[in-house]
Design a protein around this motif. Sequence first.
Motif, PDB file in Angstrom:
ATOM      1  N   ASP A   1      79.761  47.635  95.377  1.00  0.00           N
ATOM      2  CA  ASP A   1      79.929  46.195  95.610  1.00  0.00           C
ATOM      3  C   ASP A   1      78.600  45.461  95.491  1.00  0.00           C
ATOM      4  O   ASP A   1      78.533  44.357  94.932  1.00  0.00           O
ATOM      5  N   MET A   2      77.524  46.078  96.023  1.00  0.00           N
ATOM      6  CA  MET A   2      76.200  45.464  95.943  1.00  0.00           C
ATOM      7  C   MET A   2      75.751  45.345  94.486  1.00  0.00           C
ATOM      8  O   MET A   2      75.231  44.304  94.064  1.00  0.00           O
ATOM      9  N   GLU A   3      75.964  46.399  93.695  1.00  0.00           N
ATOM     10  CA  GLU A   3      75.582  46.362  92.283  1.00  0.00           C
ATOM     11  C   GLU A   3      76.369  45.290  91.532  1.00  0.00           C
ATOM     12  O   GLU A   3      75.817  44.568  90.702  1.00  0.00           O
ATOM     13  N   THR A   4      77.654  45.170  91.828  1.00  0.00           N
ATOM     14  CA  THR A   4      78.490  44.148  91.190  1.00  0.00           C
ATOM     15  C   THR A   4      77.995  42.752  91.546  1.00  0.00           C
ATOM     16  O   THR A   4      77.878  41.876  90.671  1.00  0.00           O
ATOM     17  N   ALA A   5      77.687  42.532  92.822  1.00  0.00           N
ATOM     18  CA  ALA A   5      77.204  41.222  93.266  1.00  0.00           C
ATOM     19  C   ALA A   5      75.859  40.893  92.616  1.00  0.00           C
ATOM     20  O   ALA A   5      75.644  39.761  92.161  1.00  0.00           O
ATOM     21  N   TYR A   6      74.950  41.865  92.556  1.00  0.00           N
ATOM     22  CA  TYR A   6      73.636  41.637  91.952  1.00  0.00           C
ATOM     23  C   TYR A   6      73.791  41.274  90.477  1.00  0.00           C
ATOM     24  O   TYR A   6      73.186  40.322  89.986  1.00  0.00           O
ATOM     25  N   THR A   7      74.624  42.033  89.770  1.00  0.00           N
ATOM     26  CA  THR A   7      74.833  41.783  88.342  1.00  0.00           C
ATOM     27  C   THR A   7      75.428  40.393  88.115  1.00  0.00           C
ATOM     28  O   THR A   7      75.002  39.671  87.209  1.00  0.00           O
ATOM     29  N   ALA A   8      76.405  40.017  88.936  1.00  0.00           N
ATOM     30  CA  ALA A   8      77.018  38.685  88.801  1.00  0.00           C
ATOM     31  C   ALA A   8      76.007  37.585  89.077  1.00  0.00           C
ATOM     32  O   ALA A   8      75.923  36.597  88.326  1.00  0.00           O
ATOM     33  N   ALA A   9      75.221  37.734  90.134  1.00  0.00           N
ATOM     34  CA  ALA A   9      74.224  36.713  90.488  1.00  0.00           C
ATOM     35  C   ALA A   9      73.131  36.628  89.423  1.00  0.00           C
ATOM     36  O   ALA A   9      72.692  35.540  89.058  1.00  0.00           O
ATOM     37  N   ALA A  10      72.699  37.783  88.913  1.00  0.00           N
ATOM     38  CA  ALA A  10      71.647  37.798  87.891  1.00  0.00           C
ATOM     39  C   ALA A  10      72.126  37.165  86.586  1.00  0.00           C
ATOM     40  O   ALA A  10      71.335  36.591  85.840  1.00  0.00           O
ATOM     41  N   GLY A  11      73.430  37.252  86.317  1.00  0.00           N
ATOM     42  CA  GLY A  11      73.974  36.719  85.074  1.00  0.00           C
ATOM     43  C   GLY A  11      74.462  35.288  85.153  1.00  0.00           C
ATOM     44  O   GLY A  11      74.893  34.722  84.141  1.00  0.00           O
ATOM     45  N   ALA A  12      74.388  34.664  86.322  1.00  0.00           N
ATOM     46  CA  ALA A  12      74.854  33.281  86.462  1.00  0.00           C
ATOM     47  C   ALA A  12      73.962  32.339  85.657  1.00  0.00           C
ATOM     48  O   ALA A  12      72.741  32.493  85.622  1.00  0.00           O
ATOM     49  N   ALA A  13      74.574  31.369  85.001  1.00  0.00           N
ATOM     50  CA  ALA A  13      73.821  30.402  84.203  1.00  0.00           C
ATOM     51  C   ALA A  13      73.035  29.475  85.126  1.00  0.00           C
ATOM     52  O   ALA A  13      73.597  28.876  86.037  1.00  0.00           O
ATOM     53  N   PRO A  14      71.726  29.356  84.915  1.00  0.00           N
ATOM     54  CA  PRO A  14      70.906  28.518  85.801  1.00  0.00           C
ATOM     55  C   PRO A  14      71.121  27.022  85.596  1.00  0.00           C
ATOM     56  O   PRO A  14      71.354  26.567  84.487  1.00  0.00           O
ATOM     57  N   ASP A  15      71.053  26.300  86.720  1.00  0.00           N
ATOM     58  CA  ASP A  15      71.074  24.839  86.701  1.00  0.00           C
ATOM     59  C   ASP A  15      69.662  24.278  86.598  1.00  0.00           C
ATOM     60  O   ASP A  15      69.464  23.143  86.183  1.00  0.00           O
ATOM     61  N   SER A  16      68.688  25.075  87.044  1.00  0.00           N
ATOM     62  CA  SER A  16      67.297  24.623  87.095  1.00  0.00           C
ATOM     63  C   SER A  16      66.378  25.753  86.654  1.00  0.00           C
ATOM     64  O   SER A  16      66.564  26.904  87.056  1.00  0.00           O
ATOM     65  N   HIS A  17      65.400  25.426  85.816  1.00  0.00           N
ATOM     66  CA  HIS A  17      64.401  26.395  85.366  1.00  0.00           C
ATOM     67  C   HIS A  17      63.035  26.016  85.931  1.00  0.00           C
ATOM     68  O   HIS A  17      62.618  24.868  85.830  1.00  0.00           O
ATOM     69  N   GLU A  18      62.352  26.988  86.529  1.00  0.00           N
ATOM     70  CA  GLU A  18      60.967  26.829  86.979  1.00  0.00           C
ATOM     71  C   GLU A  18      60.791  25.679  87.959  1.00  0.00           C
ATOM     72  O   GLU A  18      59.773  24.990  87.951  1.00  0.00           O
ATOM     73  N   PHE A  19      61.753  25.463  88.856  1.00  0.00           N
ATOM     74  CA  PHE A  19      61.688  24.381  89.841  1.00  0.00           C
ATOM     75  C   PHE A  19      60.351  24.412  90.568  1.00  0.00           C
ATOM     76  O   PHE A  19      59.975  25.443  91.129  1.00  0.00           O
ATOM     77  N   VAL A  20      59.630  23.325  90.553  1.00  0.00           N
ATOM     78  CA  VAL A  20      58.290  23.146  91.134  1.00  0.00           C
ATOM     79  C   VAL A  20      57.391  24.363  90.900  1.00  0.00           C
ATOM     80  O   VAL A  20      56.575  24.732  91.743  1.00  0.00           O
ATOM     81  N   ASP A  21      57.526  24.986  89.738  1.00  0.00           N
ATOM     82  CA  ASP A  21      56.719  26.148  89.340  1.00  0.00           C
ATOM     83  C   ASP A  21      56.735  27.277  90.371  1.00  0.00           C
ATOM     84  O   ASP A  21      55.801  28.079  90.452  1.00  0.00           O
ATOM     85  N   GLY A  22      57.765  27.324  91.195  1.00  0.00           N
ATOM     86  CA  GLY A  22      57.904  28.421  92.152  1.00  0.00           C
ATOM     87  C   GLY A  22      57.222  28.210  93.486  1.00  0.00           C
ATOM     88  O   GLY A  22      57.340  29.042  94.371  1.00  0.00           O
ATOM     89  N   GLY A  23      56.519  27.123  93.664  1.00  0.00           N
ATOM     90  CA  GLY A  23      55.883  26.815  94.945  1.00  0.00           C
ATOM     91  C   GLY A  23      56.876  26.074  95.823  1.00  0.00           C
ATOM     92  O   GLY A  23      56.994  24.850  95.726  1.00  0.00           O
ATOM     93  N   LEU A  24      57.597  26.784  96.674  1.00  0.00           N
ATOM     94  CA  LEU A  24      58.723  26.193  97.387  1.00  0.00           C
ATOM     95  C   LEU A  24      58.413  25.652  98.777  1.00  0.00           C
ATOM     96  O   LEU A  24      59.303  25.125  99.441  1.00  0.00           O
ATOM     97  N   THR A  25      57.180  25.738  99.230  1.00  0.00           N
ATOM     98  CA  THR A  25      56.834  25.212 100.549  1.00  0.00           C
ATOM     99  C   THR A  25      57.166  23.728 100.632  1.00  0.00           C
ATOM    100  O   THR A  25      56.770  22.936  99.776  1.00  0.00           O
ATOM    101  N   GLY A  26      57.936  23.361 101.668  1.00  0.00           N
ATOM    102  CA  GLY A  26      58.297  21.972 101.889  1.00  0.00           C
ATOM    103  C   GLY A  26      59.426  21.462 101.007  1.00  0.00           C
ATOM    104  O   GLY A  26      59.781  20.287 101.084  1.00  0.00           O
ATOM    105  N   GLN A  27      60.017  22.311 100.193  1.00  0.00           N
ATOM    106  CA  GLN A  27      61.080  21.886  99.287  1.00  0.00           C
ATOM    107  C   GLN A  27      62.454  21.987  99.940  1.00  0.00           C
ATOM    108  O   GLN A  27      62.662  22.789 100.859  1.00  0.00           O
TER     109      GLN A  27
END
Length: 142
Positions: free
Chosen positions: A52-78
């Motif tokens: 089940d964990m492998e299936t969930a990981y594969t599904a999440a990894a394959g989901a089409a992204p809505d956002s690329h490189e949001f704030v270059d990965g610096g998420l503090t305060g976001q």
Amino acid sequence: ATSPIGETSMTGFTLVRSNDNLYSTSGLVTGNITTGTHKEPTPTNLITAISDMETAYTAAAGAAPDSHEFVDGGLTGQTLVPGVYKWTNVVNFSGQLTFNGTASDVWILQIAKDLEVASGAEVILAGGAKAENIFWVIAQAA
């Protein structure tokens, strides 16, 4: 704690088996410890959980992204709204990171490199957001 390996491979602390041989306990672990060497149905349940964990990981990894490189990965305060976020670089936060949405909203964070979380960093759930609806897909280290 759950592990598909045998109980004897877990070292560094003492394990005490339950009378029915379904699990073990330890003063260093909160809850039960289950391994592949405990009595059925524990090994079968472990195989199912890992699948089940492998299936969930594969599904999440394959989901089409809505956002690329949001704030270059610096998420503090976001504040992240529901969606699929993708980074090809290191993602980090050292202060507050807020997930804002309803109890049924989902967040998927696809991180191709490391996730670095500083000591004292906080994840804030706002607007009804639930931790079980946040999926971290980290390709390297966390």
